[in-house]
Design a protein around this motif. Sequence first.
Motif, short mmCIF file in Angstrom:
data_model
loop_
_atom_site.label_atom_id
_atom_site.label_comp_id
_atom_site.label_asym_id
_atom_site.label_seq_id
_atom_site.Cartn_x
_atom_site.Cartn_y
_atom_site.Cartn_z
N UNK A 111 0.74 -1.16 -0.07
CA UNK A 111 -0.05 0.07 0.23
C UNK A 111 0.71 1.31 0.04
N UNK A 112 0.57 2.23 -0.67
CA UNK A 112 1.10 3.69 -0.84
C UNK A 112 0.24 4.37 0.22
N UNK A 113 0.87 5.53 0.62
CA UNK A 113 0.13 6.45 1.38
C UNK A 113 1.15 7.90 1.56
N UNK A 114 0.64 8.89 1.76
CA UNK A 114 0.96 10.07 1.90
C UNK A 114 1.52 10.21 3.47
N UNK A 115 2.81 10.68 3.74
CA UNK A 115 3.23 10.46 5.33
C UNK A 115 3.14 11.95 5.62
N UNK A 116 3.80 12.95 4.68
CA UNK A 116 3.78 14.38 5.41
C UNK A 116 3.93 15.36 4.16
N UNK A 117 3.79 16.45 4.36
CA UNK A 117 4.02 17.51 3.19
C UNK A 117 5.60 18.36 3.72
N UNK A 118 6.48 18.51 2.73
CA UNK A 118 7.48 19.11 2.68
C UNK A 118 7.33 20.38 3.00
N UNK A 119 8.09 21.09 3.97
CA UNK A 119 7.81 22.75 4.47
C UNK A 119 8.30 23.51 3.28
N UNK A 135 7.03 12.48 13.82
CA UNK A 135 6.07 13.08 12.74
C UNK A 135 6.32 14.53 12.90
N UNK A 136 7.46 15.03 12.88
CA UNK A 136 7.93 16.38 13.13
C UNK A 136 9.04 16.92 12.17
N UNK A 137 8.88 18.22 11.76
CA UNK A 137 9.81 18.79 10.82
C UNK A 137 10.65 19.64 11.75
N UNK A 138 12.07 19.67 11.54
CA UNK A 138 12.95 20.80 12.12
C UNK A 138 13.76 21.20 10.96
N UNK A 139 14.46 22.64 11.11
CA UNK A 139 15.04 23.17 10.29
C UNK A 139 16.59 23.05 11.04
N UNK A 140 17.42 22.77 10.24
CA UNK A 140 18.82 22.85 10.82
C UNK A 140 19.74 23.88 10.54
N UNK A 141 20.85 24.19 10.97
CA UNK A 141 21.88 25.53 10.64
C UNK A 141 21.93 25.26 9.21
N UNK A 142 21.97 26.46 8.51
CA UNK A 142 22.02 26.24 7.03
C UNK A 142 23.40 25.74 6.59
#
Length: 124
Positions: free
Chosen positions: A35-43, A85-92
């Motif tokens: 089965x396929x499913x959407x996990x999350x949206x990319x910020x 199920x969380x997004x984080x933004x790292x140092x550039x």
Amino acid sequence: MNDRLYVCGGWFEDSDTGNRVLVDTIDVYDVAADRWQVVTRVPTPRYHAGIVGVDTKIYFIGGFHSDAMFDRATAVIECYDLDTDTWTTGEKYPQDIWEHTCVTLYIPRCRDDMEVMAVTQHRT
């Protein structure tokens, strides 16, 4: 990762306009369930980002926002944690990058006899 195949981002061609459209999802194929499913949206969806999985995290590194203007490159690093199920933004990253490749390497710690040693953390 864990008997699942993750497909991250990309683009498709709009059938009406012929323009490229960024895909803003991470989709997963569960082998056991077939089965396929959407996990999350990319910020921050983007073209030509480097994407790599480490443990239970998926990292998106660099890329650019528009295929019409290559001067909109980015150094952003975003990480999706499958466990939380969380997004984080790292140092550039130190410079804007695109069209690069990322890979996960396992480098064991070895003794002189080449026996793999357990990795331990020491806190002081």
